[in-house]
Design a protein around this motif. Structure first.
Motif, mmCIF file in Angstrom:
data_model
loop_
_atom_site.group_PDB
_atom_site.id
_atom_site.type_symbol
_atom_site.label_atom_id
_atom_site.label_comp_id
_atom_site.label_asym_id
_atom_site.label_seq_id
_atom_site.Cartn_x
_atom_site.Cartn_y
_atom_site.Cartn_z
ATOM 1 N N ARG A 18 4.611 16.581 44.766
ATOM 2 C CA ARG A 18 5.988 16.150 44.964
ATOM 3 C C ARG A 18 6.468 16.729 46.278
ATOM 4 N N GLN A 19 7.353 16.020 46.952
ATOM 5 C CA GLN A 19 7.929 16.572 48.182
ATOM 6 C C GLN A 19 9.403 16.228 48.256
ATOM 7 N N TYR A 150 6.970 20.971 49.803
ATOM 8 C CA TYR A 150 5.945 20.348 48.967
ATOM 9 C C TYR A 150 5.700 21.232 47.750
#
Length: 180
Positions: A18-19, A150
Motif C-alpha cells: 500500500r502507498q 509505502y
C-alpha cells in the motif's frame, strides 16, 4: 531489502503493498513516524484492525510482559479469536528476528521488522506454537521516499504446523488457517 525477505521455498506466500502520497514532505514524515510507532507497539494493532482481529501481547526476551516498544529477541503472544493452544498457554507465538531502521533526512527512511513462528518462551521444551511451522516469517516494511509512504507485508513459507501437537490443537490450527 531483498535479503531481509526470505525466499519462499515451501508453502504459500502473501504480499500486501500500500502507498500513500502526502501533499508535503512534512506530512509524509508525520505519516511515516505514526506508522512506525504503531508497528513497534503490537498491543495497539488490535485497536487498529478491529474487534474480530487477533490481540498481540509483547513479552520481552527476559520473559517479563511489558508495554515498551518491541526489540529483537522479544516474543509476541497472539490471542487468535477462538480456542487457544494448550502448548502455547492459549496463544500462538512469534519471535522478533530482525528490526532495522534506516534514515537519510529529507529523502529516505525505512523500518523493517521480521517475525518468525516460534515456541512458547516459558516452557523451554515445547516446539513451535503457531498455526504455521517454524520456517514461516512475516516481514513488515514501512518506508518513506520523498512525499510517498509505502507499507508492505511479506508472508513467506506458510505451511500449517501440525507436527507433534495434540489433536485438539491440530483442529484449532486448521480452523485458524481457514479463517485467515
Amino acid at each position: 531489502m531483498a535479503s531481509i525477505i526470505p525466499e519462499n521455498s515451501k508453502g504459500k506466500s502473501l504480499d500486501i503493498n500500500r502507498q500513500v502520497v502526502e501533499a508535503t514532505l512534512k506530512e509524509a514524515c508525520k505519516t511515516f513516524d505514526r506508522a512506525c510507532k504503531r508497528l513497534l507497539n503490537p498491543p495497539v494493532w488490535y485497536l487498529i484492525a478491529g474487534e474480530l482481529s487477533a490481540k498481540f501481547t509483547l513479552q520481552k526476551s527476559d520473559n517479563k510482559r511489558d508495554t515498551k516498544l518491541v526489540a529483537v529477541g522479544d516474543y509476541l503472544a497472539i490471542d487468535v479469536p477462538g480456542p487457544g493452544l494448550k502448548a502455547g498457554e492459549g496463544f500462538h507465538w512469534v519471535r522478533v528476528e530482525v528490526l532495522e531502521e534506516n534514515t537519510e533526512p529529507y529523502c529516505y527512511a525505512s523500518i523493517i521488522m521480521r517475525l518468525r513462528a516460534s515456541k512458547n518462551p516459558c516452557p523451554k521444551d515445547a516446539g513451535i506454537v503457531h498455526f504455521f511451522d517454524g520456517e514461516a516469517t512475516s516481514t513488515f516494511i514501512i518506508k518513506r521516499m520523498g512525499k510517498t509512504v509505502y507499507e508492505s507485508y511479506y508472508g513467506r513459507n506458510e505451511i500449517a504446523n501440525t507436527a507433534n501437537i495434540p489433536l485438539l490443537d491440530k483442529v484449532t490450527y486448521y480452523l485458524v488457517i481457514a479463517l485467515f
